[in-house]
Write a protein that holds these residues in place. Structure first.
Motif, PDB file in Angstrom:
ATOM      1  N   TYR A 111       0.835  -1.200   0.000  1.00 58.94           N
ATOM      2  CA  TYR A 111       0.000   0.000   0.000  1.00 58.94           C
ATOM      3  C   TYR A 111       0.870   1.252   0.000  1.00 58.94           C
ATOM      4  N   GLN A 112       2.017   1.152   0.665  1.00 55.19           N
ATOM      5  CA  GLN A 112       2.903   2.310   0.789  1.00 55.19           C
ATOM      6  C   GLN A 112       3.449   2.785  -0.555  1.00 55.19           C
ATOM      7  N   THR A 125      -1.717   2.603   6.528  1.00 56.92           N
ATOM      8  CA  THR A 125      -2.851   2.537   5.602  1.00 56.92           C
ATOM      9  C   THR A 125      -3.977   3.471   6.035  1.00 56.92           C
TER      10      THR A 125
END
Length: 285
Positions: free
Chosen positions: A171-172, A215
């Protein structure tokens, strides 16, 4: 009585998503590199890009060799507690949320204590902000596994933990970009966005030590570390390295720590240095 989990079972059941995704991530970074060059945005610098790429590739290769140690630690904790949480979609989502809570605190300690800053500074010591910045993961960051052992203690299955962890890491990637400026308010209220994370990477005075969320951004709202993007971020760290040597970019704060410990005068003072604020470190060039 719950089933004991073995290392072989976890390693065979938890796919290495990051390894499979790596070629796609590199390709996307190269595409962004091209458009930055084409549009004369100067979001990339060649030496900086290759430093980030080198650090990232070593990190991926390193993880192939040490995953046994990391998996083993998590499995050991899971096996010693007598309880377990059933595996289903609801508990998998819960595991992800709980993991993100611990990632917030691991990230926050990564800025507020010298030992964990040494494992994290590599991610911040670029003066550019682009997709390749997400590759800058320190080769010593694995010691932060101590923050995630409580997840196994709670009874979440190790396979679910590792899948959630890899999704959180992936996600990063997309939030490290200047190209995505704003998103709908409801998304920005719940999730970390590129805008939030640009603030986190900025060394503007009021941006320092803000937006630790991995997140979910609501942890920062809850714990008082939220900062909206209200001006262009200036990237890098306060004691900015003047080189692109990947090894030095990974270890320069460790060098400062050990030199400070050597001059501490006692074991107690030397130990305290590890847990003091990074701002208290004397810098050695």
């Amino acid at each position: 009585m719950k089933e004991k989990i073995t290392l072989d079972k976890v390693m065979s059941s938890a796919p290495d998503i990051i390894l499979y995704a790596a070629p796609v991530l590199i390709a996307l970074a190269l595409i962004e590199f091209y458009f930055s060059w084409k549009q004369k945005k100067e979001l990339y610098e060649k030496k900086d890009f290759f430093a980030s790429l080198s650090i990232g590739l070593v990190s991926v290769i390193q993880n192939l060799f040490i995953k046994t140690l990391l998996f083993g630690s998590v499995i050991w904790v899971y096996n010693i507690v007598p309880w377990s949480i059933p595996v289903n979609w609801a508990t998998s989502i819960l595991c992800f949320i709980v993991l993100d809570f611990f990632r917030y605190w691991a990230h926050r300690f990564g800025h507020e204590t010298s030992i964990f800053w040494a494992t994290h500074v590599t991610h911040h010591n670029s003066e550019k902000y682009n997709l390749s910045t997400s590759f800058r993961l320190s080769w010593t960051q694995q010691i932060k596994v101590v923050f995630f052992l409580p997840i196994s203690f709670l009874g979440f299955h190790p396979v679910i933990f590792f899948i959630c962890h890899q999704i959180a890491v992936l996600y990063q990637f997309w939030i490290h970009t200047e190209y995505i400026r704003t998103l709908p308010k409801w998304i920005s209220y719940i999730f970390v966005t590129p805008s939030h994370h640009r603030v986190h990477h900025g060394k503007n005075e009021h941006y320092l030590d803000k937006n630790y969320g991995s997140t979910f951004i609501f942890w920062d709202r809850i714990f008082g570390t939220f900062q909206p993007e209200d001006e262009q971020a200036v990237y890098g760290i306060l004691e900015q390295p003047k080189h692109y040597n990947p090894v030095k970019l990974v270890f320069h704060v460790w060098v400062d720590i050990f030199k400070n410990m050597k001059r501490a005068g006692s074991i107690k003072k030397a130990t305290l240095i590890l847990f003091q604020s990074p701002s208290s470190l004397k810098k050695y060039e």
